[in-house]
Design a protein around this motif. Structure first.
Motif, PDB file in Angstrom:
ATOM      1  N   ALA A 146      -2.186  -6.300  15.287  1.00  0.00           N
ATOM      2  CA  ALA A 146      -3.584  -7.466  14.707  1.00  0.00           C
ATOM      3  C   ALA A 146      -5.036  -6.547  13.603  1.00  0.00           C
ATOM      4  O   ALA A 146      -4.884  -7.729  12.954  1.00  0.00           O
ATOM      5  N   GLY A 147      -4.928  -5.568  14.142  1.00  0.00           N
ATOM      6  CA  GLY A 147      -5.938  -4.461  13.246  1.00  0.00           C
ATOM      7  C   GLY A 147      -5.660  -4.328  11.818  1.00  0.00           C
ATOM      8  O   GLY A 147      -6.200  -3.546  11.546  1.00  0.00           O
ATOM      9  N   GLY A 148      -4.463  -3.768  11.613  1.00  0.00           N
ATOM     10  CA  GLY A 148      -3.421  -3.453  10.199  1.00  0.00           C
ATOM     11  C   GLY A 148      -2.989  -4.633   9.411  1.00  0.00           C
ATOM     12  O   GLY A 148      -2.660  -4.258   8.360  1.00  0.00           O
ATOM     13  N   THR A 149      -3.907  -5.669   9.448  1.00  0.00           N
ATOM     14  CA  THR A 149      -2.797  -6.601   8.446  1.00  0.00           C
ATOM     15  C   THR A 149      -3.896  -6.229   7.239  1.00  0.00           C
ATOM     16  O   THR A 149      -2.880  -6.926   6.196  1.00  0.00           O
ATOM     17  N   HIS A 150      -5.379  -6.377   6.650  1.00  0.00           N
ATOM     18  CA  HIS A 150      -4.892  -5.409   5.593  1.00  0.00           C
ATOM     19  C   HIS A 150      -5.199  -4.505   4.434  1.00  0.00           C
ATOM     20  O   HIS A 150      -4.854  -4.737   3.929  1.00  0.00           O
ATOM     21  N   ASN A 151      -4.615  -3.728   5.543  1.00  0.00           N
ATOM     22  CA  ASN A 151      -3.810  -2.455   5.285  1.00  0.00           C
ATOM     23  C   ASN A 151      -2.495  -2.563   5.033  1.00  0.00           C
ATOM     24  O   ASN A 151      -2.093  -1.890   3.749  1.00  0.00           O
ATOM     25  N   TYR A 152      -2.370  -3.287   5.639  1.00  0.00           N
ATOM     26  CA  TYR A 152      -0.799  -3.581   5.313  1.00  0.00           C
ATOM     27  C   TYR A 152      -0.932  -4.257   4.098  1.00  0.00           C
ATOM     28  O   TYR A 152       0.304  -4.191   3.684  1.00  0.00           O
ATOM     29  N   ALA A 153      -1.259  -5.336   4.007  1.00  0.00           N
ATOM     30  CA  ALA A 153      -1.093  -6.599   2.686  1.00  0.00           C
ATOM     31  C   ALA A 153      -1.768  -5.339   2.205  1.00  0.00           C
ATOM     32  O   ALA A 153      -0.571  -5.625   0.340  1.00  0.00           O
ATOM     33  N   ARG A 154      -2.538  -4.971   1.300  1.00  0.00           N
ATOM     34  CA  ARG A 154      -2.875  -3.312   0.734  1.00  0.00           C
ATOM     35  C   ARG A 154      -1.509  -3.318   0.177  1.00  0.00           C
ATOM     36  O   ARG A 154      -1.539  -2.205  -1.253  1.00  0.00           O
ATOM     37  N   ARG A 155      -1.220  -2.272   0.766  1.00  0.00           N
ATOM     38  CA  ARG A 155      -0.107  -0.773   0.725  1.00  0.00           C
ATOM     39  C   ARG A 155       1.068  -2.014  -0.455  1.00  0.00           C
ATOM     40  O   ARG A 155       2.266  -2.350  -0.481  1.00  0.00           O
ATOM     41  N   VAL A 156       1.865  -3.389   0.614  1.00  0.00           N
ATOM     42  CA  VAL A 156       2.934  -4.111   0.013  1.00  0.00           C
ATOM     43  C   VAL A 156       1.822  -4.964  -1.521  1.00  0.00           C
ATOM     44  O   VAL A 156       3.716  -4.329  -1.768  1.00  0.00           O
ATOM     45  N   LEU A 157       1.269  -4.716  -1.242  1.00  0.00           N
ATOM     46  CA  LEU A 157       0.468  -4.784  -3.059  1.00  0.00           C
ATOM     47  C   LEU A 157       0.459  -3.958  -3.875  1.00  0.00           C
ATOM     48  O   LEU A 157       1.497  -4.393  -5.092  1.00  0.00           O
ATOM     49  N   VAL A 158      -0.064  -3.243  -3.652  1.00  0.00           N
ATOM     50  CA  VAL A 158       0.127  -1.869  -4.681  1.00  0.00           C
ATOM     51  C   VAL A 158       2.410  -1.131  -4.204  1.00  0.00           C
ATOM     52  O   VAL A 158       2.387  -1.039  -5.598  1.00  0.00           O
ATOM     53  N   ASN A 159       3.038  -1.395  -3.520  1.00  0.00           N
ATOM     54  CA  ASN A 159       4.036  -0.967  -4.107  1.00  0.00           C
ATOM     55  C   ASN A 159       4.618  -2.105  -4.156  1.00  0.00           C
ATOM     56  O   ASN A 159       5.530  -1.551  -4.970  1.00  0.00           O
ATOM     57  N   LEU A 160       4.783  -3.446  -4.962  1.00  0.00           N
ATOM     58  CA  LEU A 160       5.596  -4.312  -5.251  1.00  0.00           C
ATOM     59  C   LEU A 160       4.632  -4.020  -6.536  1.00  0.00           C
ATOM     60  O   LEU A 160       5.183  -4.345  -8.038  1.00  0.00           O
ATOM     61  N   HIS A 161       3.215  -3.500  -6.603  1.00  0.00           N
ATOM     62  CA  HIS A 161       2.649  -3.016  -8.527  1.00  0.00           C
ATOM     63  C   HIS A 161       3.732  -2.403  -8.424  1.00  0.00           C
ATOM     64  O   HIS A 161       4.092  -1.787  -9.999  1.00  0.00           O
TER      65      HIS A 161
END
Length: 165
Positions: free
Chosen positions: A54-69
């Motif tokens: 629950a507390g790591g959702t924003h960090n997870y999403a940011r990491r996914v975004l950068v990896n996709l880029h």
């Protein structure tokens, strides 16, 4: 979705989409490619939602975004920049919008790794260690890429007579 399907993803999506879109826009330099990147990011976060703490959702999403880029550049899906600018009415635009346009163009001139480091360090506000973790690189690489990126941005954005050492 199993244990966290109580509307928490909808709340997460509404609260994080603007931040993710700004990050994507700075990384890609274009509105439509940024929107596509955020949409794919949210799709992947949705699939992984039950497994994300629950507390790591924003960090997870940011990491996914950068990896996709990063992945999109590895596959060669890069758009080509041109010297031709479409006609726009400059008189209607504020100085802040014009400055943002110049910054976006200058960021687009940076190599992908330098652009990612500069954006994550100075726009998102991540530490060197956090940036290294997101990009899966060493902190030394973050430091050198950020330094080179900032030097290149200064050269692109600040007139030569206005530069201070």
């Amino acid at each position: 979705m199993s244990k966290r399907d109580d509307g928490s993803f909808d709340e997460f999506m509404r609260s994080s989409s603007p931040r993710l879109l700004r990050l994507a826009w700075l990384l890609t330099g274009g509105a439509s490619s940024a929107e596509d990147l955020v949409q794919e990011t949210l799709e992947r976060v949705y699939v992984a939602w039950p497994r994300i703490e629950a507390g790591g959702t924003h960090n997870y999403a940011r990491r996914v975004l950068v990896n996709l880029h990063t992945d999109s550049h590895r596959r060669g899906w890069r758009e080509r920049l041109t010297d031709e600018v479409p006609e726009t009415a400059q008189s209607d635009r504020s100085d802040q919008v014009v400055l943002a346009d110049h910054l976006t163009v200058a960021l687009g001139e940076l190599p992908v790794r330098e652009r990612q480091c500069v954006v994550l360090r100075h726009h998102v506000g991540l530490s060197e260690r956090e940036t290294a973790d997101v990009l899966h690189i060493g902190t030394g690489t973050v430091k050198s890429s950020t330094s080179r990126g900032l030097a290149r941005l200064r050269a692109l954005l600040v007139p030569e007579g206005d530069r201070h050492v």
